[in-house]
Enzyme design. Structure first.
Site: not given
Length: 219
Positions: A11, A38, A70, A141, A179, A181
């Site tokens: 990301s 993102d 996204h 997510m 997506d 952690g």
């Protein structure tokens, strides 16, 4: 079990925002094929990121990377054309807001891009099941979208397993992306549950040994 090649999609949101092109170069230098973009509107999620012009500028810097975009937007249907035109090859939209989800997925494909559907950690997986035959990717997510660096929510793992079973039962070929952690501890959990595409921001850009982290995420 997914037949897809395992992919790590870093990301760019976790890179230095004053030097996003340098962050893109780090992704390329490590031999990766995807980068995750993102896009946040400050309405659907409590944060702002960047828009189509930044995507367009990053695309000018690199023509080889697959742009995995996204859209965390209240009305993604109003913006899919702009992001595809800017260079996004996959555009993922959320199932939660009120808009024509099916029509927007069709439009993304009409524009020549791949289409994805995403659900938040507290959204039942059943919400996305009607769209599985219309997508190339389902994004689960594993944190609440809006900010990086959050802890992985392990209760999403059964959703990944359900999607993997549905994919096999229906003979479909969509990717399952996770997506939020994703790190050295949680990446193997996601892969074991059936995911084949992992998004990592902080864990990738701050990894002391990026090649080792990449190998872990690619199974």
């Amino acid at each position: 079990m997914s037949a897809h090649k395992k992919i790590l999609s870093p990301s760019i949101l976790a890179a230095d925002h004053s030097a996003l092109a340098e962050g893109l170069a780090v992704v390329v230098a490590n031999g990766l094929e995807w980068v995750h973009l993102d896009i946040m509107d400050g309405n659907f999620v409590p944060n702002l990121s960047f828009g189509p012009q930044v995507v367009r500028d990053l695309r000018r810097r690199d023509a080889s990377l697959f742009f995995d975009t996204h859209l965390m937007l209240l009305r993604p249907d109003k913006y899919v054309e702009k992001f595809v035109e800017a260079g996004s090859q996959l555009v993922t939209i959320h199932v939660e807001p009120e808009y024509d989800v099916a029509g927007t997925l069709r439009r993304i494909r009409e524009l020549g891009a791949q289409a994805g559907i995403s659900l938040n950690p507290d959204t039942p997986v059943e919400r996305v099941l009607p769209f599985l035959d219309a997508v190339d990717l389902v994004l689960v997510m594993s944190v609440f979208p809006g900010f990086g660096g959050q802890s992985f929510i392990e209760s999403v793992l059964p959703k990944i397993e359900t999607l993997a079973r549905e994919r096999d039962a229906r003979g479909l070929d969509f990717r399952i992306e996770v997506d939020g952690g994703v790190d050295a501890r949680t990446a193997p959990l996601c892969l074991a549950a059936g995911a084949d595409t992992l998004v990592a921001g902080t864990a990738f850009f701050k990894a002391a040994d990026k090649p080792a982290f990449i190998r872990l995420c690619q199974g």
